[in-house]
Design a protein around this motif. Structure first.
Motif, PDB file in Angstrom:
ATOM      1  N   TYR A  31       0.869  -1.166   0.000  1.00  9.99           N
ATOM      2  CA  TYR A  31       0.000   0.000   0.000  1.00  9.99           C
ATOM      3  C   TYR A  31       0.908   1.219   0.000  1.00  9.99           C
ATOM      4  N   ILE A  32       0.684   2.115  -0.935  1.00  9.68           N
ATOM      5  CA  ILE A  32       1.466   3.349  -1.012  1.00  9.68           C
ATOM      6  C   ILE A  32       0.540   4.493  -0.634  1.00  9.68           C
ATOM      7  N   LEU A  47       0.817   7.267 -13.129  1.00 13.29           N
ATOM      8  CA  LEU A  47       0.900   5.818 -13.295  1.00 13.29           C
ATOM      9  C   LEU A  47      -0.008   5.328 -14.419  1.00 13.29           C
ATOM     10  N   LYS A  48      -1.168   5.952 -14.580  1.00 17.74           N
ATOM     11  CA  LYS A  48      -2.059   5.593 -15.699  1.00 17.74           C
ATOM     12  C   LYS A  48      -1.384   5.917 -17.026  1.00 17.74           C
ATOM     13  N   ASN A  78       9.847   0.311  -8.668  1.00 22.46           N
ATOM     14  CA  ASN A  78       9.747   1.083  -9.913  1.00 22.46           C
ATOM     15  C   ASN A  78       8.816   2.280  -9.719  1.00 22.46           C
ATOM     16  N   ILE A  79       7.701   2.048  -9.049  1.00 24.34           N
ATOM     17  CA  ILE A  79       6.738   3.127  -8.791  1.00 24.34           C
ATOM     18  C   ILE A  79       7.368   4.188  -7.904  1.00 24.34           C
ATOM     19  N   ILE A  82       9.581   6.328 -10.085  1.00 21.84           N
ATOM     20  CA  ILE A  82       8.799   7.192 -10.983  1.00 21.84           C
ATOM     21  C   ILE A  82       8.225   8.373 -10.211  1.00 21.84           C
ATOM     22  N   LEU A  83       7.624   8.092  -9.061  1.00 21.14           N
ATOM     23  CA  LEU A  83       7.002   9.164  -8.289  1.00 21.14           C
ATOM     24  C   LEU A  83       8.044  10.109  -7.711  1.00 21.14           C
ATOM     25  N   LYS A  84       9.181   9.571  -7.298  1.00 27.83           N
ATOM     26  CA  LYS A  84      10.261  10.424  -6.783  1.00 27.83           C
ATOM     27  C   LYS A  84      10.743  11.390  -7.867  1.00 27.83           C
ATOM     28  N   SER A  85      10.851  10.901  -9.099  1.00 28.26           N
ATOM     29  CA  SER A  85      11.297  11.769 -10.193  1.00 28.26           C
ATOM     30  C   SER A  85      10.262  12.844 -10.523  1.00 28.26           C
ATOM     31  N   ASN A  86       9.024  12.655 -10.022  1.00 20.25           N
ATOM     32  CA  ASN A  86       7.968  13.652 -10.195  1.00 20.25           C
ATOM     33  C   ASN A  86       7.711  14.429  -8.910  1.00 20.25           C
TER      34      ASN A  86
END
Length: 108
Positions: A31-32, A47-48, A78-79, A82-86
């Protein structure tokens, strides 16, 4: 209390959660959760766009008792990247013995 502008998103999340529970499809391992609803909704959109599979539900009460967005996934590394880079900060929980255990956080 969440701002009124997030009410439709909250209703959507609760309906999705109910459907997942009825269909017994809440099998994901992680769960994030997010610092705020806006970041959670932004993460969903990102993510979509990247066609990454996840499920959105309200944050479980044993993680955070206030309103919020959480996503359920089978893997989080991986998520997380991705979220860290955003510039989206997250906390990751894994349920062990019916209890949420925090395994990662980059909240500042």
């Amino acid at each position: 209390m969440a701002e009124l502008k997030y009410l439709p998103a909250g209703i959507r999340l609760h309906i999705k959660e109910l459907v997942y529970k009825v269909t017994n499809s809440l099998n994901e391992r992680y769960y994030i959760s997010f610092k705020n609803i806006a970041d959670g909704l932004k993460a969903e959109k990102i993510l979509k766009e990247k066609e990454i599979e996840f499920k959105s539900i309200p944050v479980p009460d044993d993680i955070f008792e206030e309103c919020g967005v959480s996503i359920l996934v089978d893997e989080y590394e991986n998520i997380r990247d991705i979220l860290k880079s955003n510039s989206i900060e997250i906390e990751v929980f894994e349920y062990k013995e019916n209890r949420a255990v925090k395994i990662y956080s980059n909240f500042s």
